[in-house]
Design a protein around this motif. Structure first.
Motif, mmCIF file in Angstrom:
data_model
loop_
_atom_site.group_PDB
_atom_site.id
_atom_site.type_symbol
_atom_site.label_atom_id
_atom_site.label_comp_id
_atom_site.label_asym_id
_atom_site.label_seq_id
_atom_site.Cartn_x
_atom_site.Cartn_y
_atom_site.Cartn_z
ATOM 1 N N TYR A 25 42.338 -23.687 18.570
ATOM 2 C CA TYR A 25 42.210 -23.552 20.026
ATOM 3 C C TYR A 25 42.045 -22.086 20.417
ATOM 4 C CZ TYR A 25 43.443 -23.576 24.966
ATOM 5 O OH TYR A 25 43.430 -23.386 26.331
ATOM 6 N N PHE A 26 42.888 -21.220 19.874
ATOM 7 C CA PHE A 26 42.826 -19.792 20.185
ATOM 8 C C PHE A 26 41.502 -19.181 19.722
ATOM 9 C CE2 PHE A 26 43.426 -15.404 18.732
ATOM 10 C CZ PHE A 26 43.716 -14.804 19.947
ATOM 11 N N TYR A 27 41.065 -19.515 18.529
ATOM 12 C CA TYR A 27 39.856 -18.921 17.953
ATOM 13 C C TYR A 27 38.575 -19.577 18.450
ATOM 14 C CZ TYR A 27 42.630 -16.078 14.795
ATOM 15 O OH TYR A 27 43.493 -15.138 14.275
ATOM 16 N N ALA A 28 38.682 -20.571 19.292
ATOM 17 C CA ALA A 28 37.511 -21.300 19.811
ATOM 18 C C ALA A 28 36.905 -20.631 21.040
ATOM 19 C CB ALA A 28 37.903 -22.727 20.167
ATOM 20 N N LEU A 33 33.080 -16.529 29.836
ATOM 21 C CA LEU A 33 32.883 -17.847 30.439
ATOM 22 C C LEU A 33 32.164 -18.852 29.537
ATOM 23 C CD1 LEU A 33 31.848 -16.607 33.995
ATOM 24 C CD2 LEU A 33 34.095 -17.389 33.230
ATOM 25 N N MET A 34 31.870 -18.473 28.315
ATOM 26 C CA MET A 34 31.177 -19.378 27.400
ATOM 27 C C MET A 34 32.079 -20.559 27.042
ATOM 28 S SD MET A 34 28.199 -17.974 26.779
ATOM 29 C CE MET A 34 27.668 -18.732 25.273
ATOM 30 N N PRO A 35 31.493 -21.746 26.855
ATOM 31 C CA PRO A 35 32.316 -22.902 26.454
ATOM 32 C C PRO A 35 32.925 -22.685 25.069
ATOM 33 C CG PRO A 35 29.989 -23.506 26.689
ATOM 34 C CD PRO A 35 30.093 -22.070 27.034
ATOM 35 N N SER A 36 34.075 -23.258 24.863
ATOM 36 C CA SER A 36 34.764 -23.093 23.582
ATOM 37 C C SER A 36 34.186 -24.021 22.521
ATOM 38 C CB SER A 36 36.255 -23.363 23.763
ATOM 39 O OG SER A 36 36.465 -24.690 24.172
ATOM 40 N N HIS A 37 34.313 -23.595 21.262
ATOM 41 C CA HIS A 37 33.922 -24.390 20.098
ATOM 42 C C HIS A 37 34.925 -24.048 18.997
ATOM 43 C CE1 HIS A 37 29.940 -25.644 21.563
ATOM 44 N NE2 HIS A 37 29.917 -24.462 22.144
ATOM 45 N N PRO A 38 35.707 -24.999 18.539
ATOM 46 C CA PRO A 38 36.734 -24.675 17.538
ATOM 47 C C PRO A 38 36.147 -24.445 16.145
ATOM 48 C CG PRO A 38 36.764 -27.017 18.014
ATOM 49 C CD PRO A 38 35.770 -26.397 18.958
ATOM 50 N N PRO A 39 36.745 -23.517 15.404
ATOM 51 C CA PRO A 39 36.356 -23.345 13.999
ATOM 52 C C PRO A 39 37.011 -24.437 13.154
ATOM 53 C CG PRO A 39 38.161 -21.882 14.502
ATOM 54 C CD PRO A 39 37.784 -22.576 15.797
ATOM 55 N N LEU A 77 30.249 -13.826 21.355
ATOM 56 C CA LEU A 77 29.931 -13.372 20.001
ATOM 57 C C LEU A 77 30.913 -13.855 18.939
ATOM 58 C CD1 LEU A 77 28.808 -9.697 20.667
ATOM 59 C CD2 LEU A 77 27.369 -11.652 20.088
ATOM 60 N N VAL A 78 32.152 -14.127 19.331
ATOM 61 C CA VAL A 78 33.153 -14.555 18.347
ATOM 62 C C VAL A 78 33.444 -16.049 18.414
ATOM 63 C CG1 VAL A 78 34.225 -12.280 18.233
ATOM 64 C CG2 VAL A 78 35.107 -13.969 19.844
ATOM 65 N N VAL A 86 36.172 -18.759 10.963
ATOM 66 C CA VAL A 86 36.323 -17.504 11.705
ATOM 67 C C VAL A 86 37.089 -16.564 10.786
ATOM 68 C CG1 VAL A 86 37.454 -16.327 13.618
ATOM 69 C CG2 VAL A 86 36.223 -18.444 14.036
ATOM 70 N N MET A 87 36.501 -15.404 10.515
ATOM 71 C CA MET A 87 37.121 -14.408 9.662
ATOM 72 C C MET A 87 37.707 -13.311 10.557
ATOM 73 S SD MET A 87 35.618 -12.199 6.432
ATOM 74 C CE MET A 87 34.573 -13.520 5.935
ATOM 75 N N ASP A 88 38.998 -13.388 10.769
ATOM 76 C CA ASP A 88 39.709 -12.437 11.618
ATOM 77 C C ASP A 88 39.999 -11.185 10.795
ATOM 78 O OD1 ASP A 88 41.557 -10.987 13.146
ATOM 79 O OD2 ASP A 88 42.485 -12.804 13.947
#
Length: 178
Positions: A25-28, A33-39, A77-78, A86-88
């Motif tokens: 959820y956090f990384y999505a 304002l872009m819609p979220s997408h979960p990794p 971008l992220v 997602v590579m943090d």
């Protein structure tokens, strides 16, 4: 997918891999304002060798990777639009070298603007860092990627113009030094 999680755990350790929904959820999202997408996975490497192994695995399994600095971009971008990894980069935040005479610093990909500025003020007060118009928690690498502009623009120009070298991990896992 369990095999991927196990492989990532072998690379970076159990504490630095997650596919839990609350972390996804956090990384999505980002603050924009872009819609979220979960990794599918979040991984937090500590070394170039770990990044190489992650990239090789992702390439072999055809899994997309989205690198992330501090996650402050407002432009999506992220956000992992196609899932994947997602590579943090937050564990790779070391300042490897500062050369006062040559007027350059070598930093890892997760090094923040504030960390570099603090380090320079403490150890190299004669050096100036062109602070971008972003929070101190923003990473240097991320600011360069968006062609960030510093407050001292007239004197130093865009932050991306100040890069004199990069170490990049290619899709093959090979390290390329530019």
């Amino acid at each position: 997918m369990t095999d991927i999680a196990q492989a990532l755990t072998r690379i970076v350790g159990d504490a630095y891999v997650s596919n839990r929904p609350e972390e996804a959820y956090f990384y999505a999202r980002d603050p924009g304002l872009m819609p979220s997408h979960p990794p599918d996975y979040v991984v937090v490497p500590k070394s170039v060798e770990e990044i190489q192994d992650i990239v090789r695995l992702a390439n072999q399994e055809k899994i997309p990777i989205v690198p992330m600095g501090a996650g402050l971009a407002l432009t999506g971008l992220v956000i992992p639009l196609k899932g994947g990894i997602v590579m943090d980069m937050k564990r790779m935040n070391r300042i490897l070298e500062v050369n006062e005479k040559g007027r350059y610093a070598v930093v890892e990909g997760g090094t923040s603007q504030g960390l570099l500025r603090s380090h320079l003020e403490k150890h190299f007060p004669r050096l100036r860092h062109s602070i971008p118009d972003s929070p101190a928690t923003a990473t240097i690498a991320a600011n360069v990627m968006i062609h960030g502009q510093g407050r001292l623009t007239q004197q130093y120009g865009f932050n991306s113009d100040m890069i004199c070298g990069l170490e990049v991990v290619l899709a093959s896992g090979e390290v390329c030094r530019i």
